[in-house]
Design an enzyme around this catalytic site. Structure first.
Site, PDB file in Angstrom:
ATOM      1  N   GLY A  91       0.778  -1.245   0.000  1.00  0.00           N
ATOM      2  CA  GLY A  91       0.000   0.000   0.000  1.00  0.00           C
ATOM      3  C   GLY A  91       0.808   1.294   0.000  1.00  0.00           C
ATOM      4  N   TRP A  93       2.349   2.951  -2.461  1.00  0.00           N
ATOM      5  CA  TRP A  93       1.989   3.869  -3.558  1.00  0.00           C
ATOM      6  C   TRP A  93       0.588   4.446  -3.337  1.00  0.00           C
ATOM      7  CZ3 TRP A  93       3.969   2.550  -9.166  1.00  0.00           C
ATOM      8  CH2 TRP A  93       5.366   2.431  -9.125  1.00  0.00           C
ATOM      9  N   ASP A 109      -4.695  -5.994  -5.767  1.00  0.00           N
ATOM     10  CA  ASP A 109      -3.530  -6.878  -5.588  1.00  0.00           C
ATOM     11  C   ASP A 109      -4.029  -8.290  -5.302  1.00  0.00           C
ATOM     12  OD1 ASP A 109      -0.312  -6.140  -4.894  1.00  0.00           O
ATOM     13  OD2 ASP A 109      -1.000  -8.164  -4.404  1.00  0.00           O
ATOM     14  N   ASP A 125      -7.131 -10.258  -9.151  1.00  0.00           N
ATOM     15  CA  ASP A 125      -6.126 -10.413 -10.195  1.00  0.00           C
ATOM     16  C   ASP A 125      -6.403  -9.413 -11.323  1.00  0.00           C
ATOM     17  OD1 ASP A 125      -4.484 -11.297 -12.256  1.00  0.00           O
ATOM     18  OD2 ASP A 125      -4.825 -13.422 -11.796  1.00  0.00           O
ATOM     19  N   ASP A 149       3.169  -1.269 -10.215  1.00  0.00           N
ATOM     20  CA  ASP A 149       4.439  -1.719  -9.632  1.00  0.00           C
ATOM     21  C   ASP A 149       4.399  -3.247  -9.561  1.00  0.00           C
ATOM     22  OD1 ASP A 149       6.927  -1.414  -8.450  1.00  0.00           O
ATOM     23  OD2 ASP A 149       6.142  -1.089  -6.440  1.00  0.00           O
ATOM     24  N   LYS A 189       6.503  -0.351 -13.622  1.00  0.00           N
ATOM     25  CA  LYS A 189       7.787  -1.012 -13.425  1.00  0.00           C
ATOM     26  C   LYS A 189       8.041  -1.920 -14.622  1.00  0.00           C
ATOM     27  CE  LYS A 189       8.215  -3.745  -9.643  1.00  0.00           C
ATOM     28  NZ  LYS A 189       8.972  -3.446  -8.430  1.00  0.00           N
TER      29      LYS A 189
END
Ligand SMILES: C[S@@+](CC[C@H](N)C(=O)[O-])C[C@H]1O[C@@H](n2cnc3c(N)ncnc32)[C@H](O)[C@@H]1O
Length: 234
Positions: A91, A93, A109, A125, A149, A189
């Protein structure tokens, strides 16, 4: 070797056949390698100034500083925005987006995430349309910023890990292109020297500008780097 390993270890003159013995040796080495890497991880965490800073400043993850540093360079976060965070656990971000004054923040997540005041979080998902729909219920309109990320658990098999990571980045790009508001931005990312050719082409076709940033909080030894795309053409 630990006492447990010693107890199980029969040695070259033990009473097992050679294939059983080889299996034991492999298990011992794998266990040793794992505990060695855990030890290194703990040592690195203890020495890491970002870990200490995150603890002092109330961020759940040192990753929060990566987003803060990316934002300093790329100017992504603005007051009043709608923000989506893909792969948001634990958590960090989400906390940054809320602290920067985003009007609506949603995250998803695979792992459970402790609530973050001001954020709508879904355990699910990114690949599952129902989970994504549940997450998007937390927004009153199209997002202005999509963050990702996401990282897969590594298997240790380089090629497999690379393919899994590429798949996650492609998923994030597809999500951004499907949902962003015109003019919106995307930050994800990526690994191994930047976005793959396909991802870069997709981003360049859909955004006015695309660049890579390696924030100082991203460990120098890590292949991680972030791709930033701004000005979604819609
Ligand atoms: C590096 S962590 C994110 C850290 C986060 N940015 C923070 O500041 O706390 C990467 C996360 O991506 C999540 N993830 C990986 N694959 C996913 C998927 N298919 N859907 C949702 N989350 C996923 C993992 O469960 C993991 O928690």
């Amino acid at each position: 070797m630990s006492d447990e390993e010693k107890r199980r270890w029969k040695g070259p003159t033990g009473n097992k056949g050679s294939s059983g013995r080889q299996m034991d040796e492999r298990k011992v080495f794998a266990h040793r390698a794992k505990s060695e890497s855990s030890k290194k991880w703990i040592e690195r965490q203890l020495q890491d100034p970002y870990v200490r800073k995150a603890k002092d400043e109330g961020f759940r993850a040192r990753a929060a500083y990566k987003l803060l540093e990316i934002d300093e360079k790329a100017g992504l976060l603005r007051r009043g925005q709608r923000v989506v965070d893909l792969g948001c656990a634990p958590g960090g971000w989400l906390q940054v987006a809320v602290a920067k004054g985003a009007a609506e923040v949603v995250g998803i997540d695979l792992l459970p995430v402790e609530p973050v005041a001001g954020a709508h979080i879904v355990q699910g998902d990114v690949n599952d349309p129902d989970d994504v729909a549940r997450m998007l219920k937390g927004l009153t309109g199209k997002p202005d910023l999509v963050l990702s990320d996401m990282a897969a658990n590594t298997t240790g098999h380089k090629q497999t890990d690379h393919l899994r990571t590429v798949a996650l980045v492609e998923m994030a790009v597809a999500f951004a292109v499907a949902h962003l508001a015109p003019g919106g931005a995307f930050c994800s990312k990526v690994f191994q020297g930047g976005a793959t050719k396909d991802v870069l082409e997709m981003l360049k076709a859909n955004f006015k500008s695309v660049k890579h940033i390696k924030p100082p909080a991203s460990r120098a030894g890590s292949p991680e780097i972030f791709v930033i795309a701004k000005g979604f053409k819609g």
